[in-house]
Scaffold this motif. Structure first.
Motif, PDB file in Angstrom:
ATOM      1  N   GLN A   1       0.763  -1.180   0.061  1.00 30.08           N
ATOM      2  CA  GLN A   1      -0.057  -0.201   0.258  1.00 30.08           C
ATOM      3  C   GLN A   1       0.956   1.217  -0.002  1.00 30.08           C
ATOM      4  N   LYS A   2       2.020   0.993   0.359  1.00 28.22           N
ATOM      5  CA  LYS A   2       2.772   2.398   0.556  1.00 28.22           C
ATOM      6  C   LYS A   2       3.311   2.813  -0.996  1.00 28.22           C
ATOM      7  N   LYS A   3       3.369   3.943  -1.099  1.00 25.35           N
ATOM      8  CA  LYS A   3       3.509   4.958  -2.344  1.00 25.35           C
ATOM      9  C   LYS A   3       5.197   4.740  -2.546  1.00 25.35           C
ATOM     10  N   PRO A   4       5.295   4.628  -4.006  1.00 24.37           N
ATOM     11  CA  PRO A   4       6.800   4.554  -4.345  1.00 24.37           C
ATOM     12  C   PRO A   4       7.555   5.978  -3.939  1.00 24.37           C
ATOM     13  N   SER A   5       8.738   5.930  -3.682  1.00 22.95           N
ATOM     14  CA  SER A   5       9.356   7.462  -3.479  1.00 22.95           C
ATOM     15  C   SER A   5       9.349   8.158  -4.613  1.00 22.95           C
ATOM     16  N   ILE A   6       9.405   9.493  -4.417  1.00 27.20           N
ATOM     17  CA  ILE A   6       9.410  10.454  -5.690  1.00 27.20           C
ATOM     18  C   ILE A   6      10.194  10.099  -6.698  1.00 27.20           C
ATOM     19  N   ASP A   7       9.516  10.100  -7.800  1.00 26.49           N
ATOM     20  CA  ASP A   7      10.498   9.736  -8.918  1.00 26.49           C
ATOM     21  C   ASP A   7       9.779  10.673 -10.184  1.00 26.49           C
ATOM     22  N   ILE A   8      10.447  11.809 -10.291  1.00 26.11           N
ATOM     23  CA  ILE A   8       9.798  12.669 -11.310  1.00 26.11           C
ATOM     24  C   ILE A   8      10.490  12.382 -12.809  1.00 26.11           C
ATOM     25  N   LYS A   9       9.647  12.117 -13.708  1.00 27.40           N
ATOM     26  CA  LYS A   9      10.275  11.662 -15.136  1.00 27.40           C
ATOM     27  C   LYS A   9      10.481  12.958 -15.953  1.00 27.40           C
TER      28      LYS A   9
END
Length: 534
Positions: free
Chosen positions: A138-146
């Motif tokens: 359920q945890k969101k992935p860490s911030i990964d701005i493409k």
């Protein structure tokens, strides 16, 4: 304890511990690869992984213990035979059974420990492991701005960077849409470049913006006036985002406690009893519900009495006369010709002549006239008030759907009962498998007389695959109800135990069962025999 017992135990415990941890590691690696995609990019940290690996390692022990016992016993007695230590022991007048006795006692104690672990430790570890795994999913992935794509992981914001540098911190040509107030994109920030980093233990994300502009559209003070439009130009600005939604929140473990993997044997058997009671209740509902739809054929059942049955019974007390003959409604029987509804009845009549009664059969072809009162009352047995001809069709259809639903419920409950019963029986079956594998491995090692990780590993894998296939097939058939649950779980131990007793007998007789020369001599004798015949 004698020195020979200490020698055997020391020779066994070392390989057992090594093989046990190796088997657990192999099984754990294979199992964790299924959830690899759920771990990637979530920045979980070492402590979370260590906790998850520890719990799932305990989950692997029911399979690891029997395999470790088989492999280590093969290696132990293979090494003793290869270095002629077993030959020296036998030459001293000590039988193979006496040599196996300390290890057999150790394996029996180990089986008791395995049963305790399967019944109490493994369910608690499963509860911790699967609840933690659910929280990780359920945890969101860490911030990964493409680069060149909008990122919407932060609630209330959409961020797009047309340029992303190699350090993963610097961005260029940045656009930020702020719709956190749920009024549309009323606030837009443009920046030539930006630098992002986290503060306060990764709880907040800071974006330092350089050489940019912001555009804000405010709500109008009055409905008939246009809204205010504000534009700002800045050289340096900071925007702070909350990362609370990225933190892993722990779910209440009690929500997972109803699963069969989180229960001990007593709880599983209690659930099985509850399911069996539920099945009995469902079958009783079907039995009690049947007269509602087949009341004309089961009219003697008083437990459930519809209105049509009650009306039919009232009519039984009346008699009607037809052509000076007295006819009882009890003797009315329907026939299949629905196109002539007024010629359905009267198979026999009781005729009164001169105050005398004589019962006789009246052929259907003879009856040509009917009393209108009789027909009206007979029809009312089939067409009660506020019911039409469609009720005759609808009632069987409704009965079919109701019975089909109850049967589906019973089948589902029976499947769940089999699953829970299999899980309860596996607690003890996996523990007894350690004894069976020891009886296979120890005599087989004494026969092969090969130690190390070569031939013993191959033999162990073969028997493990056989055991796994039998277990898997039996459990599948047992869940479907094709075989008895007890037989499905214990089939592997029952089938492999004779192999262990056979190998033990061959080892006591110093059999050369796996020596090539032994079979070469036998084949040569066969050829000689046929040559003499010629």
């Amino acid at each position: 304890m004698k020195k020979i017992d200490k020698l055997i135990l020391r020779s066994f415990i070392g390989p057992f511990l090594i093989t046990f941890f190796v088997v657990v590691f192999i099984l754990l690696t294979q199992y964790m690869l299924k959830y690899f995609d759920d771990f990637v990019g979530k920045d979980l940290g070492f402590s979370v992984f260590a906790e998850l690996i520890a719990y799932f390692s305990i989950n692997m022990t029911p399979i690891a213990f029997p395999l470790a016992v088989l492999l280590s016993s093969l290696m132990t007695f293979g090494n003793l035979g290869e270095h002629f230590e077993l030959t020296a022991i036998k030459s001293a007048g000590i039988s193979l059974v006496r040599v196996l006795r300390p290890l057999f006692v150790f394996v029996v104690c180990l089986s008791a420990l395995v049963y305790y672990s399967n019944n109490f430790i493994v369910p608690k570890a499963n509860l911790e492991a699967y609840s933690l795994l659910y929280d990780i999913k359920q945890k969101k992935p860490s911030i990964d701005i493409k680069e060149g794509a909008f990122y919407g992981g932060i609630p209330g914001y959409s961020i797009k960077a047309n340029k992303k540098y190699d350090d993963d911190k610097s961005l260029g040509d940045l656009i930020i849409y702020n719709h956190s107030k749920k009024k549309g994109n009323t606030e837009i920030i443009l920046a030539d470049s930006a630098l992002m980093y986290t503060i306060l233990g990764d709880k907040y994300l800071v974006m330092e913006l350089f050489d940019g502009r912001s555009y804000t559209e405010q709500d109008p003070s009055k409905p008939d006036k246009p809204s205010n439009y504000i534009r700002n130009i800045f050289q340096h600005n900071k925007v702070v985002f909350s990362l609370a939604s990225f933190e892993m929140e722990r779910t209440d473990k009690e929500l997972f406690s109803s699963n069969r993997l989180m229960k001990n044997e007593a709880q599983l058997r209690n659930d099985v009893d509850s399911m069996q009671n539920d099945i009995i209740k469902s079958k009783r509902v079907i039995y009690r519900y049947t007269p509602r739809f087949f009341n004309l054929h089961m009219k003697e059942i008083d437990d459930i009495k519809p209105e049509s049955v009650a009306e039919w019974e009232e009519m039984k007390e009346d008699t009607v006369k037809v052509d000076s003959d007295s006819v009882k409604i009890d003797d009315i029987e329907p026939i299949e010709n629905q196109n002539r509804p007024k010629q359905k009845y009267l198979n026999k009549a009781i005729v009164n002549n001169n105050n005398t009664e004589e019962e006789k059969e009246v052929p259907k072809s003879v009856i040509t006239k009917y009393d209108s009162t009789l027909i009206a009352k007979a029809d009312s047995a089939f067409f009660s008030r506020n019911r039409g001809f469609n009720s005759i069709i609808d009632k069987p259809r409704f009965a079919k759907n109701r019975l089909k639903g109850e049967n589906t419920r019973i089948e589902r409950r029976e499947f769940e009962s089999n699953v829970y019963s299999i899980e309860a029986n596996k607690k003890l079956s996996d523990a007894v498998a350690c004894i069976v594998m020891f009886l296979i491995g120890a005599p087989l090692g004494a026969i092969i007389k090969k130690g190390g990780l070569g031939f013993p590993v191959i033999i162990s894998i073969i028997f493990f695959i056989v055991s796994y296939v039998i277990n898997t097939s039996g459990i599948k058939l047992g869940r479907a109800g094709d075989v008895n649950v007890f037989a499905a779980v214990w089939a592997s131990n029952v089938i492999l135990l004779p192999f262990g007793l056979f190998f033990l007998r061959q080892a006591r007789n110093d059999s050369r069962l796996f020596e090539v020369d032994y079979y070469a001599v036998k084949i040569a004798k066969i050829f000689k025999f046929f040559k003499r015949k010629k």
